[in-house]
Design an enzyme around this catalytic site. Structure first.
Site, PDB file in Angstrom:
ATOM      1  CG  ASP A  76      -0.206  -0.170   2.603  1.00  8.53           C
ATOM      2  OD1 ASP A  76       0.875  -0.745   2.786  1.00  8.53           O
ATOM      3  OD2 ASP A  76      -0.749   0.663   3.285  1.00  8.53           O
ATOM      4  CD  GLU A 140       4.194   1.248   7.161  1.00 11.40           C
ATOM      5  OE1 GLU A 140       4.883   1.474   7.906  1.00 11.40           O
ATOM      6  OE2 GLU A 140       3.696   1.995   6.229  1.00 11.40           O
TER       7      GLU A 140
END
Length: 387
Positions: A76, A140
Site C-alpha cells: 500500500d 502499513e
C-alpha cells in the site's frame, strides 16, 4: 501470469497497481503468483475489524526447515496527490534519466521488489538450507490494524516460527546501505481542549478566555525536554501540530481551544508513563481551568534489536556490496518492525528515503539493483553462517 523476476520488472509491475491504502488493486495477487511459480507456498488472507476497512495480506514461505528468515513489507502507498504535478503519471513506472518514477518507488514497492528478486535468484541456485518467508501487508500506511500485526498472529497460530526478519522500509539517508534501523521510537498522539467561557470582548468579566492559558500550556509541553536520550536512542520529542479556536468573529472571546500533539519517545518511556507525564505538565500549566485530555490508541512503543550476530551479519552483507559499514540507528518514524519484534529479532534496511512521500517519488536504478545484491548477500551469509 507474471514472468519478470528482476527487481526493476517487479517494481514497475507493483507501481502500476494503484494500491492506495486500503485498496490492493491487484498488487498482492501479482506477488502471490510470482512467488508461487518459484515454489513458495502462498496464501492471501483478509483481516477485518469493526470501524476499519478490510485489508488483504500475503504470507509466502519457501522451505519448511529452520532457520526461517523473513522479509516483511507493504504494497500500500500514500495518495499521490494531483497527478498533474508529477513529471510522469504516478502509476506509470516510467524509467527516464536514470531513475524509476512512481508512487511507491522507494516506499516501499522498490524495496519489496528487491527482496522478492533476491529471494527468487537465491532459491533458483538451490542454496536455501532452511526457509525464506514473506510477510506482506496492504495496511502499513493506514491504521495498521488489519495488517502485519494480525498476519503475524495468524501465521504463528498455524505453527510458523520466525528466526529473524528484515523489513524493507527506506532507511538509507545519503547513500544506499548507509543506515540500518535496529530499533524505533514509539509514537503517542494527544488531544487537549482548554475549556473557557465564550463572551463578548467588551464584557470580559463575563467570559473566560482560554487563549490566556495557551502560552503556559505550550511552555509546559516543550520545557523541560522530555529526556536527554539514552544509550541507543536520541532524545524524545513532542510537537504540537494543530491549534484551533474555531472562531470566525473578531469581537467574540472563544469558548475553547483544541490542540493536537504527537510525541516520538525513546526507551525511557512507555505510552502509559509518557501520558502520565503530559497530564502532569498540563495540570501544572492550566491551574483551575477545565481541560479535556485524551490520547489516541497506539500500537507503537519503542523497541530495540540489540547489536549482535544478526545485526553484524546484515552489516557485513552491506559492506560486502557497497564497501561501507552501515550505521545502526533508532531514529526516524515507525514501521511494522514494531509488531515483528514480538516474534523475532528484526531490523529495517532499504532504499534511500530522500523522495518519500513526495511528488515525483523515484529511485535510482543502481540503488534498486544494489539493494537486491545486498539482500541476496544477506541470504548467502545467513544460511551459510547459521546464526
Amino acid at each position: 501470469m507474471p514472468t519478470l523476476s528482476t527487481a526493476l520488472g517487479i517494481a514497475r509491475a507493483l507501481i502500476a497497481f494503484p494500491s492506495v491504502t486500503p485498496a490492493d488493486a491487484g498488487a498482492l495477487p501479482y506477488l502471490r503468483d510470482l512467488l508461487a511459480q518459484a515454489g513458495f507456498a502462498t496464501e492471501l488472507v483478509t483481516f477485518s475489524e469493526p470501524g476499519t476497512p478490510d485489508v488483504l495480506n500475503l504470507y509466502a514461505r519457501f522451505g519448511t526447515a529452520a532457520p526461517n528468515l523473513a522479509f516483511a513489507g507493504h504494497t500500500d502507498v500514500v495518495p499521490p496527490g494531483d497527478p498533474a504535478r508529477w513529471r510522469f503519471p504516478p502509476v506509470s513506472g516510467e524509467v527516464a534519466d536514470g531513475p524509476l518514477w512512481g508512487r511507491g518507488a522507494c516506499d516501499m514497492k522498490g524495496g519489496l521488489a528487491a527482496a522478492v528478486a533476491a529471494a527468487l535468484a537465491f532459491v533458483a541456485k538451490g542454496g536455501c538450507d532452511g526457509s525464506i518467508s514473506f510477510l506482506i501487508t496492504g495496511d502499513e500506511e493506514g491504521p495498521s490494524i488489519n495488517g502485519t500485526v494480525k498476519l503475524l498472529d495468524w501465521a504463528r497460530a498455524r505453527g510458523e516460527k520466525f528466526d529473524h526478519c528484515i523489513v524493507g522500509e527506506p532507511t538509507s539517508v545519503k547513500t544506499l546501505g548507509d543506515t540500518i534501523k535496529n530499533g524505533r521510537r514509539g509514537s503517542l498522539t494527544g488531544r487537549l481542549t482548554l475549556h473557557g467561557r465564550q463572551g463578548h470582548v467588551a464584557y470580559t468579566h463575563l467570559a473566560d478566555n482560554p487563549l490566556r492559558k495557551l502560552a503556559p500550556v505550550l511552555a509546559g509541553l516543550f520545557d523541560p525536554p522530555l529526556d536527554a536520550g539514552s544509550a541507543d536512542f536520541d532524545p524524545s520529542n513532542l510537537e504540537v501540530v494543530t491549534v484551533d479556536v474555531a472562531n470566525p468573529a473578531t469581537n467574540v472571546i472563544p469558548g475553547e481551544i483544541r490542540l493536537v500533539f504527537n510525541a516520538r519517545f525513546n526507551d525511557r518511556w512507555t505510552p502509559e508513563t509518557l501520558a502520565e507525564e503530559i497530564e502532569r505538565r498540563v495540570a501544572g500549566a492550566v491551574g483551575t481551568m477545565r481541560t479535556t485530555l485524551t490520547f489516541d490508541p497506539t500500537n507503537a512503543a519503542s523497541f530495540l534489536t540489540p547489536r549482535g550476530a544478526f545485526t553484524d551479519l546484515v552489516s557485513s552483507a552491506v559492506e560486502d556490496v557497497t564497501g561501507r559499514r552501515p550505521e545502526l540507528s533508532t531514529g526516524g518514524g515507525t514501521s511494522d518492525a514494531r509488531f515483528i519484534k514480538n516474534a523475532c529479532p528484526v531490523i529495517d534496511l532499504g532504499l534511500p528515503n530522500a523522495t518519500i512521500p513526495a511528488v515525483d517519488e523515484r529511485v535510482a536504478l543502481a540503488d534498486l539493483e544494489g539493494l537486491t545484491r545486498i539482500y541476496e548477500r544477506v541470504l548467502e551469509r545467513y544460511f551459510r553462517e547459521k546464526l
